[in-house]
Design a protein around this motif. Structure first.
Motif: not given
Length: 303
Positions: A67-70, A264-273
């Motif tokens: 979802d974030i990537a799209a 998790y360089v570009s996985m903003w959902n994991v970093i935010a979590a």
């Protein structure tokens, strides 16, 4: 009749001068209402501006990576999941990092406030020699910028053989925090009436009983405020953690967030979590002791 009309006219004129006209009163009320509305509007805008990043992090942590990537990080969410929290908690090592933070924070808070309360009791309730010099020495240690002490602290921990150990971080946090806590508690305990201590002495209480049964319960508001503040400071500390620790399994949660961002360089959902997990304990402590934060601003002030 003339005298009567003259008296009525004088009374009427005097009454009109004494009572305020409705026009100025309405203007005062309207001006006050406008100021109140402007204050609430400004406060609401500032609160919304402050809460916007927090809301963005919370929403991002519950979105999927696809979802974030799209659609982008700032777009309206099109998904909802808690899988990012599982990734940050298990795969990202947040579980172990949170345990490390608790193993450092809780003993540090208890040990720091315990030592500080005993030192403040002695310095504030007894006429000790050089007590002012000792108090200024403790306070002066907190005025040194921590950046100039990074290398000496790191080398000292290596010489003592405690480098890359959690108790090394506990020792550093206690050493750099006790001075400030003593200064604050000294001001609070000094304001306690001396008649209370004198009555206890007449009843046969020794210094330890006076400290434990009388002064410490009276200083409970100050200790509660410092507990909340010190927990927040120590739990959120990053500088001393990366100075005396090296292994990833020893890192607290603030340092673990840096590794999580690299993993998790570009996985903003994991970093935010991971950020939400790291912020949860301090938020819980703040909500528990929020009324003491305001009271803590006046600690040590002259009553």
């Amino acid at each position: 009749m003339t005298a009567t009309h003259t008296a009525e006219r004088i009374a009427k004129d005097t009454g009109s001068d004494a009572a305020p006209t409705p026009g100025p009163r309405r203007r005062v009320v309207r001006s006050r209402a406008l100021r109140t509305a402007g204050f609430h509007l400004s406060a609401s805008l500032l609160s919304a501006l402050w809460l916007l990043p927090i809301a963005l992090v919370l929403v991002t942590s519950t979105r999927t990576f696809d979802d974030i990537a799209a659609h982008g990080v700032g777009s309206w969410p099109h998904s909802f999941t808690f899988d990012s929290f599982r990734q940050a908690w298990v795969d990202g090592g947040q579980q172990r990092a949170l345990i490390n933070s608790m193993l450092v924070t809780i003993p540090t808070v208890l040990l720091s406030l315990g030592l500080a309360s005993m030192a403040a009791f002695a310095l504030s309730r007894y006429d000790l020699p050089f007590r002012r010099a000792l108090l200024l020495l403790m306070l002066g240690g907190n005025l040194l910028p921590p950046q100039i002490l990074l290398i000496p602290v790191s080398k000292l921990s290596e010489v003592l053989g405690i480098y890359d150990q959690l108790y090394a971080l506990i020792g550093v946090q206690v050493g750099f925090g006790v001075g400030f806590y003593v200064f604050v508690l000294h001001g609070f305990m000094r304001s306690i009436p001396s008649e209370i201590q004198q009555a206890a002495v007449i009843d046969g209480a020794n210094p330890w009983q006076i400290y434990w049964r009388i002064i410490l319960p009276l200083a409970r508001p100050a200790l509660a405020a410092l507990t909340a503040l010190s927990f927040t400071w120590i739990f959120n500390d990053l500088l001393w953690a990366i100075t005396v620790l090296r292994t990833d399994t020893q890192m607290p949660i603030t340092a673990s967030l840096i590794g999580l961002q690299g993993q998790y360089v570009s996985m903003w959902n994991v970093i935010a979590a991971g950020s939400v997990i790291a912020a949860a304990p301090t938020v819980a402590v703040f909500l528990r002791f929020q009324r003491h934060f305001v009271a803590g601003l006046n600690l040590g002030a002259v009553k």
